[in-house]
Design a protein around this motif. Structure first.
Motif, mmCIF file in Angstrom:
data_model
loop_
_atom_site.group_PDB
_atom_site.id
_atom_site.type_symbol
_atom_site.label_atom_id
_atom_site.label_comp_id
_atom_site.label_asym_id
_atom_site.label_seq_id
_atom_site.Cartn_x
_atom_site.Cartn_y
_atom_site.Cartn_z
ATOM 1 N N UNK A 157 0.119 -13.158 15.149
ATOM 2 C CA UNK A 157 1.424 -12.553 14.915
ATOM 3 C C UNK A 157 1.339 -11.043 15.036
ATOM 4 N N UNK A 158 0.277 -10.486 14.430
ATOM 5 C CA UNK A 158 0.139 -9.025 14.453
ATOM 6 C C UNK A 158 -0.078 -8.522 15.868
ATOM 7 N N UNK A 159 -0.801 -9.305 16.676
ATOM 8 C CA UNK A 159 -0.970 -8.925 18.084
ATOM 9 C C UNK A 159 0.380 -8.876 18.772
ATOM 10 N N UNK A 160 1.171 -9.942 18.544
ATOM 11 C CA UNK A 160 2.496 -9.957 19.162
ATOM 12 C C UNK A 160 3.314 -8.768 18.707
ATOM 13 N N UNK A 161 3.267 -8.500 17.380
ATOM 14 C CA UNK A 161 4.099 -7.437 16.829
ATOM 15 C C UNK A 161 3.719 -6.093 17.437
ATOM 16 N N UNK A 162 2.421 -5.829 17.503
ATOM 17 C CA UNK A 162 2.033 -4.504 18.003
ATOM 18 C C UNK A 162 2.334 -4.382 19.495
ATOM 19 N N UNK A 163 2.219 -5.505 20.238
ATOM 20 C CA UNK A 163 2.584 -5.446 21.660
ATOM 21 C C UNK A 163 4.067 -5.127 21.812
ATOM 22 N N UNK A 164 4.888 -5.822 21.030
ATOM 23 C CA UNK A 164 6.331 -5.598 21.136
ATOM 24 C C UNK A 164 6.693 -4.193 20.698
ATOM 25 N N UNK A 165 6.039 -3.713 19.645
ATOM 26 C CA UNK A 165 6.340 -2.365 19.162
ATOM 27 C C UNK A 165 5.917 -1.323 20.193
#
Lengths: 457, 323
Positions: free
Chosen positions: B295-303
């Motif tokens: 999830x954190x990977x996804x979040x940082x990519x999106x951010x």
């Protein structure tokens, strides 16, 4: 007797059920025999758009009273119903109709380029407008887009009357949110239209236009979005050809129908052609100059249509290969926005943007766009951006402007335009968040007592 | 306008016709055969009961349980299903008995009867007691789902305690999409989270139609709507909450997935309140990542994408051609 009563209630119930069930039995595709309707809506000639919207309109959109208001202020409205047979002696309305059918076919089986013009098909395929993709795009458009944008892309679909801002009329070939660099043309030449890039169309489809009625279609997946983008180009090019020919005809103006605006000297034509050949990869610039001149100066609709589509396709291809350069961000990344940069951006904003974005956009200062509909300069304190919220999107809007809405590109100066551009972007990013603004800027934007109550003070 | 074409191979075309023929046939049949209604009712009830009993075994049962409270909701559902099923069979059995025993006899006038006070009392009081029982039994679950339970991260009107939600996000419904805004999980807790729903922060992550979470995350949702009433519904979560114009409606869930799930799970978010012409199209995805790290990977990519300051990589036919 109770059985007699049941007799009475059975039949209406069965009939209602039959009707309700049948109502879902439509097909998703267009019928094969369906044709695009010819343009009937007026062509607005906003050479000099009024810089004020009519009073009393609280919202942007396409209010019915606007045409009269525009005409009273000297704006020309050309009505296709009043088309005369001039300036050609033949039955040109039918010729135009036939040309549109032969190049674009029908909504059920769309294509780009007539079978006897294979050069157009090659260009269209290069741009991704293949027949299979257009068919898929048409199917999706019929399901998802037609309610607002209409079958021919006229922007007056069934629900458009209730939407503010009004859905885009695709038939002029103008798009708002683009990231294409400008072609530098010498004076006297008709400027190349601001064409969107593939990225721009897909971005609008993927994220929607926040603050408008255009929703996001991200869940369809990239392939479907590409198909819709291809079909939108198909509709747009078709509409643009129709628009241009009608515009010329209604003005009784043969010059409009030529690709060169000024009455051309042969020398100038050659230069123009060479220019096009470099920017748009036109054919060999030195060949058949006489033929070129002949075609340009006495166009038949057939020749004109082919030439025009050819040019538009080349412009789209060129646009894709010619993105607006984005200068490197001059400040450290992953850091809070530097206060000096925000202040510099604020100064630029006050000098150039407040004429339209009055009170940072909080005042509704309505204007006209080239479609003759009323638009509202964005309220930039709301953290809502139609063209995308990434800093690079904001940069595109600033450095390229929004051509159809008369939003000019910002004048970023000569010394360090890159830095100036990013300063403005940084200011815009901080603007909706008072806690991000340096205190003097915050005081100017929100006033000493108008500091917005933050959620996290 | 387009004309609608009728497709004879569609079963929906034949359904109303079959119903009509069945009705007319039954009506005519009952003239000759006095047990026709009995037969129809018996077949229908037997069919419905058989379908209900068979459905868990052929995949027509409830969707997967995807949240901390979905099991409780299902238990309540089963309890009510059992009670109503029992009474369904009881009352339908009575109807069949009457249809069989009191079928019209030619030449005999029907016997008029008046009500039975004692019977009526019984069939009013017994369901009344059962309804009251159901109302009491469901109360703890309802209170917990509405944030009135013992979860400390939901108590005391929102994040004032040290125990804050893992994910705080607003979902704004509008005709016809879900606009989602995440609060940066690393940001400090909020004194007044409800206010954040209307006052975005610079570090928020904006998304459309996709809500991301991970198993075990304490997700607090602040629901808003831009226009009409929508309803945020994820069947797997057993969560359905209306969004009312002008109000911020808080709700929450803790997603669960079966142990050992290594791929992301996608569930549909469907608007459950008729909200206009394209209501059917108001869909989103709830994406449950296999673990917090992904999830954190996804979040940082999106951010990172949201703060992009360079030209995005080329896509599209022309870009593919040059590759």
């Amino acid at each position: 007797m109770p059985q007699m009563q049941s007799n009475v209630t059975w039949f209406p119930a069965a009939l209602l059920m039959a009707l309700a069930t049948l109502s879902g039995c439509g097909r998703v595709e267009w019928n094969d025999d369906l044709e695009y309707p010819d343009r009937t809506s007026s062509i607005v000639v906003l050479d000099k758009p009024p810089d004020q919207a009519p009073p009393g309109f609280p919202l942007p959109g396409r209010p019915a009273v606007v045409p009269e208001w525009l005409t009273a202020r000297g704006v020309t409205l050309l009505n296709p119903a009043s088309m005369s047979e001039k300036p050609w002696s033949d039955n040109w309305k039918n010729t135009l109709h036939d040309e549109l059918i032969s190049h674009f076919a029908t909504p059920g089986k769309p294509r780009l380029g007539a079978p006897d013009a294979p050069a157009l098909t090659v260009l269209a395929n290069e741009l991704g407008l293949t027949e299979s993709k257009l068919a898929e795009g048409a199917r999706l458009y019929r399901r998802l887009c037609v309610q607002c944008h209409g079958m021919s892309g006229d922007g007056v679909g069934a629900s458009s009357a209730w939407l503010s801002p009004a859905p885009r009329d695709l038939r002029t070939g103008d798009f708002k949110f683009i990231s294409t660099a400008e072609h530098k043309l010498p004076s006297g030449f008709q400027p190349l239209k601001a064409r969107p890039r593939h990225e721009d169309l897909v971005r609008s489809l993927r994220s929607g236009l926040e603050g408008t009625s255009m929703p996001s279609f991200a869940l369809l997946g990239d392939e479907s979005l590409e198909a819709i983008a291809a079909y939108v180009l198909h509709l747009s090019i078709r509409g643009e050809l129709e628009f241009t020919v009608m515009n010329g005809a209604l003005r009784q103006d043969r010059e409009t129908l030529q690709l060169v605006t000024k009455s051309p000297e042969q020398e100038e034509l050659i230069r123009y052609k060479r220019l096009l050949s470099t920017t748009l990869e036109w054919e060999d610039p030195e060949a058949d100059v006489d033929d070129f001149v002949a075609k340009q100066s006495s166009p038949s609709i057939k020749a004109y249509a082919e030439k025009y589509i050819d040019r538009v396709l080349r412009e789209y291809i060129a646009a894709n290969k010619n993105p607006l350069p984005v200068p490197a961000y001059p400040y450290p990344e992953n850091q809070p926005l530097p206060a000096t940069s925000i202040t510099a951006g604020h100064t630029l904003f006050k000098a150039q943007c407040v004429n339209c974005h009055a009170d940072y956009g909080r005042q509704s200062d309505l204007r006209f766009d080239i479609w003759g509909s009323v638009v509202r300069p964005a309220n930039l304190t709301q953290s809502q951006y139609k063209g995308g919220r990434r800093p690079v999107d904001l940069y595109y809007r600033i450095a390229r402007g929004i051509p159809p809405c008369a939003m000019p590109k910002a004048n970023l100066g000569d010394t360090d335009p890159g830095r100036a551009g990013w300063d403005l972007v940084n200011f815009l990013q901080a603007l909706p968040h008072p806690d991000q603004l340096p205190s003097d800027v915050r005081e100017q934007v929100y006033g000493p007592s108008r500091i917005k109550l933050g959620a996290n003070p | 306008m387009t004309t609608q074409q009728i497709d004879l191979s569609e079963w929906t075309f034949w359904l109303p016709i079959a119903f009509t023929i069945f009705g007319i046939g039954l009506f005519i049949l009952s003239r000759f055969w006095t047990r026709a209604w009995f037969a129809t009712f018996t077949l229908t009830i037997a069919g419905v009961t058989a379908l209900t009993v068979a459905s868990p075994f052929v995949g027509w049962w409830l969707p997967a349980q995807g949240s901390s409270f979905s099991g409780e909701v299902d238990n309540l559902f089963l309890l009510i299903m059992f009670l109503t099923g029992l009474f369904f069979l009881l009352t339908e059995g009575l109807i069949l008995f009457v249809l069989w025993n009191h079928a019209p006899k030619p030449g005999t006038a029907p016997l008029p009867i008046h009500g039975d006070h004692r019977l009526e009392l019984i069939w009013t009081v017994v369901p009344g007691i059962l309804l009251a029982l159901i109302a009491v039994i469901q109360m703890p679950t309802w209170a917990r789902m509405k944030g009135q339970g013992n979860e400390s991260w939901l108590s005391a009107r929102y994040e004032s305690g040290g125990d804050k939600a893992d994910l705080l996000l607003t979902v704004q419904g509008r005709q016809w999409e879900w606009r989602v805004r995440y609060r940066d999980p690393s940001a400090p807790p909020l004194a007044r989270p409800l206010e954040w729903a209307t006052h975005p922060e610079a570090s928020d992550l904006h998304a459309v139609n996709e809500v991301h979470a991970y198993p075990g995350a304490k997700v607090r949702l602040l629901l808003r709507t831009q226009d009409v009433i929508h309803s945020f519904f994820v069947p797997e979560l057993r969560l359905k909450q209306d969004m009312l114009p002008g109000r911020t409606v808080p709700t929450w869930f803790i997603p669960t997935v079966p142990a050992g799930t290594s791929n992301e799970t996608r569930w549909e978010i469907a608007c459950a309140e008729l909200c206009g012409g394209n209501h059917y199209r108001m869909r989103g995805h709830l994406v449950i990542h296999p673990d917090k790290a992904s999830f954190e990977t996804w979040y940082s990519t999106a951010a990172r994408e949201q703060s992009r300051r360079s030209r995005p990589p080329e896509t599209g036919p022309l870009a593919r051609k040059t590759n």
